[in-house]
Design a protein around this motif. Structure first.
Motif, PDB file in Angstrom:
ATOM      1  N   LEU A   1      15.502  40.473   1.390  1.00 23.54           N
ATOM      2  CA  LEU A   1      15.558  39.684   0.168  1.00 23.54           C
ATOM      3  C   LEU A   1      15.608  38.210   0.553  1.00 23.54           C
ATOM      4  O   LEU A   1      16.455  37.804   1.346  1.00 23.54           O
ATOM      5  N   VAL A   2      14.710  37.435  -0.010  1.00 25.95           N
ATOM      6  CA  VAL A   2      14.657  35.990   0.243  1.00 25.95           C
ATOM      7  C   VAL A   2      14.863  35.276  -1.083  1.00 25.95           C
ATOM      8  O   VAL A   2      14.159  35.555  -2.054  1.00 25.95           O
ATOM      9  N   GLN A   3      15.830  34.331  -1.100  1.00 26.03           N
ATOM     10  CA  GLN A   3      16.084  33.549  -2.306  1.00 26.03           C
ATOM     11  C   GLN A   3      16.069  32.047  -2.051  1.00 26.03           C
ATOM     12  O   GLN A   3      15.977  31.277  -3.003  1.00 26.03           O
ATOM     13  N   LYS A   4      16.171  31.635  -0.824  1.00 26.05           N
ATOM     14  CA  LYS A   4      16.211  30.199  -0.530  1.00 26.05           C
ATOM     15  C   LYS A   4      14.850  29.577  -0.819  1.00 26.05           C
ATOM     16  O   LYS A   4      13.834  30.006  -0.267  1.00 26.05           O
ATOM     17  N   PRO A   5      14.818  28.536  -1.673  1.00 23.86           N
ATOM     18  CA  PRO A   5      13.546  27.915  -2.043  1.00 23.86           C
ATOM     19  C   PRO A   5      12.725  27.430  -0.847  1.00 23.86           C
ATOM     20  O   PRO A   5      11.500  27.564  -0.845  1.00 23.86           O
ATOM     21  N   GLU A   6      13.390  26.892   0.175  1.00 23.21           N
ATOM     22  CA  GLU A   6      12.637  26.382   1.325  1.00 23.21           C
ATOM     23  C   GLU A   6      11.965  27.517   2.107  1.00 23.21           C
ATOM     24  O   GLU A   6      10.868  27.343   2.648  1.00 23.21           O
ATOM     25  N   ILE A   7      12.583  28.692   2.118  1.00 22.29           N
ATOM     26  CA  ILE A   7      11.954  29.830   2.805  1.00 22.29           C
ATOM     27  C   ILE A   7      10.817  30.387   1.952  1.00 22.29           C
ATOM     28  O   ILE A   7       9.752  30.731   2.470  1.00 22.29           O
ATOM     29  N   LEU A   8      11.021  30.463   0.639  1.00 25.11           N
ATOM     30  CA  LEU A   8       9.947  30.905  -0.251  1.00 25.11           C
ATOM     31  C   LEU A   8       8.734  29.982  -0.125  1.00 25.11           C
ATOM     32  O   LEU A   8       7.592  30.446  -0.058  1.00 25.11           O
ATOM     33  N   GLN A   9       8.993  28.690  -0.062  1.00 23.13           N
ATOM     34  CA  GLN A   9       7.902  27.721   0.089  1.00 23.13           C
ATOM     35  C   GLN A   9       7.166  27.960   1.410  1.00 23.13           C
ATOM     36  O   GLN A   9       5.935  27.964   1.446  1.00 23.13           O
ATOM     37  N   HIS A  10       7.909  28.166   2.479  1.00 26.73           N
ATOM     38  CA  HIS A  10       7.297  28.424   3.783  1.00 26.73           C
ATOM     39  C   HIS A  10       6.466  29.713   3.751  1.00 26.73           C
ATOM     40  O   HIS A  10       5.317  29.728   4.205  1.00 26.73           O
ATOM     41  N   LEU A  11       7.032  30.782   3.203  1.00 32.64           N
ATOM     42  CA  LEU A  11       6.323  32.058   3.150  1.00 32.64           C
ATOM     43  C   LEU A  11       5.077  32.002   2.279  1.00 32.64           C
ATOM     44  O   LEU A  11       4.135  32.764   2.488  1.00 32.64           O
ATOM     45  N   SER A  12       5.056  31.095   1.310  1.00 35.66           N
ATOM     46  CA  SER A  12       3.883  30.975   0.422  1.00 35.66           C
ATOM     47  C   SER A  12       2.627  30.589   1.193  1.00 35.66           C
ATOM     48  O   SER A  12       1.514  30.748   0.702  1.00 35.66           O
ATOM     49  N   LYS A  13       2.801  30.139   2.420  1.00 35.72           N
ATOM     50  CA  LYS A  13       1.666  29.721   3.247  1.00 35.72           C
ATOM     51  C   LYS A  13       1.255  30.803   4.256  1.00 35.72           C
ATOM     52  O   LYS A  13       0.412  30.581   5.111  1.00 35.72           O
ATOM     53  N   ALA A  14       1.833  31.996   4.133  1.00 37.27           N
ATOM     54  CA  ALA A  14       1.493  33.088   5.051  1.00 37.27           C
ATOM     55  C   ALA A  14       0.028  33.492   4.928  1.00 37.27           C
ATOM     56  O   ALA A  14      -0.582  33.926   5.903  1.00 37.27           O
ATOM     57  N   THR A  15      -0.510  33.357   3.731  1.00 38.04           N
ATOM     58  CA  THR A  15      -1.951  33.569   3.497  1.00 38.04           C
ATOM     59  C   THR A  15      -2.383  32.502   2.486  1.00 38.04           C
ATOM     60  O   THR A  15      -1.549  31.958   1.758  1.00 38.04           O
ATOM     61  N   PRO A  16      -3.670  32.237   2.408  1.00 33.67           N
ATOM     62  CA  PRO A  16      -4.129  31.249   1.413  1.00 33.67           C
ATOM     63  C   PRO A  16      -4.038  31.757  -0.027  1.00 33.67           C
ATOM     64  O   PRO A  16      -4.288  31.018  -0.963  1.00 33.67           O
ATOM     65  N   PHE A  17      -3.660  33.018  -0.187  1.00 30.55           N
ATOM     66  CA  PHE A  17      -3.683  33.642  -1.510  1.00 30.55           C
ATOM     67  C   PHE A  17      -2.309  33.774  -2.157  1.00 30.55           C
ATOM     68  O   PHE A  17      -2.154  34.476  -3.146  1.00 30.55           O
ATOM     69  N   MET A  18      -1.294  33.089  -1.604  1.00 35.19           N
ATOM     70  CA  MET A  18       0.059  33.255  -2.124  1.00 35.19           C
ATOM     71  C   MET A  18       0.752  31.951  -2.519  1.00 35.19           C
ATOM     72  O   MET A  18       1.972  31.850  -2.410  1.00 35.19           O
ATOM     73  N   PRO A  19       0.069  30.956  -3.026  1.00 41.52           N
ATOM     74  CA  PRO A  19       0.785  29.731  -3.401  1.00 41.52           C
ATOM     75  C   PRO A  19       1.806  29.974  -4.514  1.00 41.52           C
ATOM     76  O   PRO A  19       2.782  29.248  -4.637  1.00 41.52           O
ATOM     77  N   TRP A  20       1.609  31.010  -5.312  1.00 38.95           N
ATOM     78  CA  TRP A  20       2.514  31.366  -6.396  1.00 38.95           C
ATOM     79  C   TRP A  20       3.920  31.701  -5.905  1.00 38.95           C
ATOM     80  O   TRP A  20       4.876  31.582  -6.657  1.00 38.95           O
ATOM     81  N   LEU A  21       4.052  32.113  -4.641  1.00 42.64           N
ATOM     82  CA  LEU A  21       5.366  32.500  -4.121  1.00 42.64           C
ATOM     83  C   LEU A  21       6.340  31.326  -4.125  1.00 42.64           C
ATOM     84  O   LEU A  21       7.548  31.510  -4.277  1.00 42.64           O
ATOM     85  N   GLU A  22       5.815  30.122  -4.013  1.00 43.25           N
ATOM     86  CA  GLU A  22       6.655  28.924  -4.011  1.00 43.25           C
ATOM     87  C   GLU A  22       7.443  28.789  -5.313  1.00 43.25           C
ATOM     88  O   GLU A  22       8.544  28.255  -5.329  1.00 43.25           O
ATOM     89  N   GLY A  23       6.914  29.304  -6.415  1.00 44.46           N
ATOM     90  CA  GLY A  23       7.585  29.203  -7.703  1.00 44.46           C
ATOM     91  C   GLY A  23       8.459  30.388  -8.054  1.00 44.46           C
ATOM     92  O   GLY A  23       9.120  30.396  -9.085  1.00 44.46           O
ATOM     93  N   ALA A  24       8.475  31.395  -7.183  1.00 43.64           N
ATOM     94  CA  ALA A  24       9.279  32.589  -7.448  1.00 43.64           C
ATOM     95  C   ALA A  24      10.765  32.283  -7.269  1.00 43.64           C
ATOM     96  O   ALA A  24      11.146  31.388  -6.522  1.00 43.64           O
ATOM     97  N   GLN A  25      11.587  33.050  -7.933  1.00 43.34           N
ATOM     98  CA  GLN A  25      13.042  32.921  -7.780  1.00 43.34           C
ATOM     99  C   GLN A  25      13.549  33.740  -6.604  1.00 43.34           C
ATOM    100  O   GLN A  25      14.617  33.467  -6.063  1.00 43.34           O
ATOM    101  N   ALA A  26      12.786  34.755  -6.227  1.00 44.78           N
ATOM    102  CA  ALA A  26      13.160  35.615  -5.108  1.00 44.78           C
ATOM    103  C   ALA A  26      11.909  36.312  -4.606  1.00 44.78           C
ATOM    104  O   ALA A  26      10.875  36.334  -5.283  1.00 44.78           O
ATOM    105  N   ALA A  27      12.022  36.854  -3.425  1.00 44.00           N
ATOM    106  CA  ALA A  27      10.945  37.666  -2.866  1.00 44.00           C
ATOM    107  C   ALA A  27      11.569  38.774  -2.038  1.00 44.00           C
ATOM    108  O   ALA A  27      12.672  38.623  -1.502  1.00 44.00           O
ATOM    109  N   ILE A  28      10.849  39.870  -1.963  1.00 43.76           N
ATOM    110  CA  ILE A  28      11.255  40.962  -1.081  1.00 43.76           C
ATOM    111  C   ILE A  28      10.131  41.165  -0.078  1.00 43.76           C
ATOM    112  O   ILE A  28       8.988  41.442  -0.449  1.00 43.76           O
TER     113      ILE A  28
END
Length: 175
Positions: free
Chosen positions: A49-76
């Protein structure tokens, strides 16, 4: 909401409100993945479970198709363990569906960010290594996907489905 209603209401949501998700709901969503079936009941998948905004922002760059992850409140982040079970990919995929449906029941939106790429080993290694490094995940794990979660900014309409008779067959494949 019953399971079929959650299936019908599930959407790919990529725009989220700036509204935190209650901890008890996140725990129940994680439990949905935990309780998902796994081949031979082996621990072939794990969740982060990831909730820290800075980690979500970093993970959003894992592929070019996930910029939306930066705006999420959490990710699994869903990992697989090939040395534990030959069914690791199926097990992780089933768990992803359970997580998504539980999220839908809570009125959350979810989006699926594929990290593992079955047809391009080099691209898969690039994506997976990016996530492995960012989250200190052991190298024996595979990164199947990241599911972004949040309250939908808007509810997208249902996508058009192919005619049912072109997908469902009875007793034998119909051409």
């Amino acid at each position: 909401m019953d399971v079929f209603e959650a299936i019908q209401n599930r959407r790919e949501v990529t725009k989220y409100l700036d509204k935190p998700i209650p901890k008890d709901q996140l725990e129940q969503i994680l439990n949905a993945g935990y309780l998902a079936p796994a081949g031979n009941n082996l621990p072939s998948r794990e969740f982060i479970l990831v909730q820290k905004p800075e980690i979500l922002q970093h993970l959003s760059k894992a592929t070019p198709f996930m910029p939306w992850l930066e705006g999420a409140q959490a990710a699994i982040v869903i990992t697989g363990r090939p040395e534990v079970s030959k069914y690791w990919l199926q097990d992780a995929s089933i768990a992803s569906g359970f997580i998504w449906l539980q999220s839908t029941e809570f009125g959350l939106g979810a989006a699926f960010g594929a990290i593992y790429h079955a047809e391009d080993a080099a691209e898969s290694a690039k994506r997976e290594n990016y996530v492995l490094e960012a989250l200190s995940i052991p190298e024996d794990r595979r990164i199947v996907a990241i599911l972004g979660l949040g309250y939908p900014e808007e509810q997208p309409p249902a996508k058009a489905q192919l005619p049912r008779e072109t997908i469902i067959h009875y007793d034998q494949f119909q051409k």
